[in-house]
Design an enzyme around this catalytic site. Structure first.
Site: not given
Ligand SMILES: *Cc1c(COP(=O)(O)O)cnc(C)c1O
Length: 330
Positions: A64, A215, A219, A315
């Site tokens: 992010k 996902e 959800g 992520s």
């Molecule tokens: C926000 C987030 C996501 C999902 O990202 P989107 O852009 O909302 O699809 C996935 N993994 C982590 C660790 C996040 O912080």
């Protein structure tokens, strides 16, 4: 599995891969160029060659930071002076707080008063002004609108924003530039900022690459939306993947996903826990539940992977140590 671009939806005009390239230049030297990790044990389990892009090691602990930094950097001078506002209980809040600190931009983060104390503390530690609200009685969007009106703050949403999407795409760009063309790219999916940006990068740099969003099973609004062709809204899902408790895809992310993504897969919470354990035991890294979505699909053979070169975005890594201990010993 299709390997070509879908032609039944016109490609949206913005952002484009050029915006991802521009974002990469903007964040260079500020965001970490995170490592790509490999594991023979993971490859054996998946029957494929896996390349893990370790965004759990990104600044503020998740990808992010990329979108947040890019979006703030794109603001005109007068808007930068007034500052930005974000509402989030999670990684986007910390990313905005930190990216704003690095660019000397005032930032207000609206968080639920019952958010984990660790997350509130981390956001404050990055110098963000935290405004707490009662999520059962107050509307955070209303508070956000009031703050933007009163103080001229610019609202930066967590995914449904061109500069955020372009910034998120830089992780996949780095991955493919480092390891070469991929057969498959697996991406964690919440509101779709990461998936949309990743798909822009993948289809530009490795046109044969199939891109999948992953996902939580509980959800699966993204899967329903993708397969039905229009955005489906669901109630807040119960899952340990707290970063993917979004209830609908964005109006900017959805068209890009429709045009460039091959399919959306789902994984169970049990698979996420198993993946978290795998990363600690075998690869010595901490990945938060949401960060394991893409990996869980590969490790559980949810797609025809035999012999393929597969990119996997890890992520994020922000998980409370106590919660992690619980998951690992469950
Ligand atoms: C926000 C987030 C996501 C999902 O990202 P989107 O852009 O909302 O699809 C996935 N993994 C982590 C660790 C996040 O912080």
């Amino acid at each position: 599995m299709s390997t070509s671009l879908r032609t039944d939806y016109p490609l949206p005009t913005a952002p484009t891969y050029e915006d991802v390239v521009a974002a990469a230049q903007r964040i260079e030297g500020f965001a970490h160029r995170t490592p790509v990790l490999t594991s023979r044990t993971a490859d054996a389990r998946a029957g494929a060659t896996l390349f893990f892009k370790a965004e759990n090691l990104q600044r503020a602990g998740a990808f992010k930071f990329r979108g947040a930094y890019n979006a703030i950097a794109r603001l005109p001078e007068d808007a930068r002076k007034r500052g930005v506002v974000a509402f989030s209980s999670g990684n986007h809040a910390q990313a905005i707080a930190y990216a704003g600190q690095l660019q000397n931009v005032p930032r207000v983060i609206i968080m639920p008063h019952d958010a984990p104390a660790m997350k509130i503390a981390a956001t404050k530690a990055y110098g963000g002004e935290v405004v707490l609200f009662d999520r059962y009685k107050e509307d955070r969007e209303e508070i956000g609108r009031r703050l933007s009106a009163d103080r001229g703050l610019t609202l930066i949403p967590p995914y449904d924003h061109e500069d955020v999407i372009a910034g998120q795409g830089t992780a996949a760009k780095e991955l493919i530039e480092e390891v070469g063309p991929l057969d498959i790219l697996l991406v964690c999916l919440g509101g779709g900022g990461l998936l949309a940006g990743s798909a822009l990068a993948a289809k530009a740099l490795s046109p044969q690459c199939c891109v999948f969003g992953v996902e939580p099973e509980a959800g699966n609004d993204g899967q329903q939306s993708f397969r039905s062709g229009s955005v489906v809204r669901i109630p807040v899902p119960t899952t340990i993947a707290d970063g993917a408790q979004t209830t609908y895809l964005g109006s900017r992310t959805f068209p890009i996903i429709q045009a460039l993504v091959d399919d959306i897969l789902t994984v169970s919470d049990a698979m996420l826990i198993d993946a978290m354990r795998f990363f600690v035991e075998r690869m010595k890294i901490v990945v938060e539940p949401t960060g394991c979505l893409a990996a869980a699909a590969a490790l559980n053979g949810l797609l025809p992977a035999q012999g393929k070169r597969i990119g996997v975005i890890l992520s994020g890594g922000n998980v409370d140590p106590r919660a992690l201990a619980g998951f690992l010993t469950a």
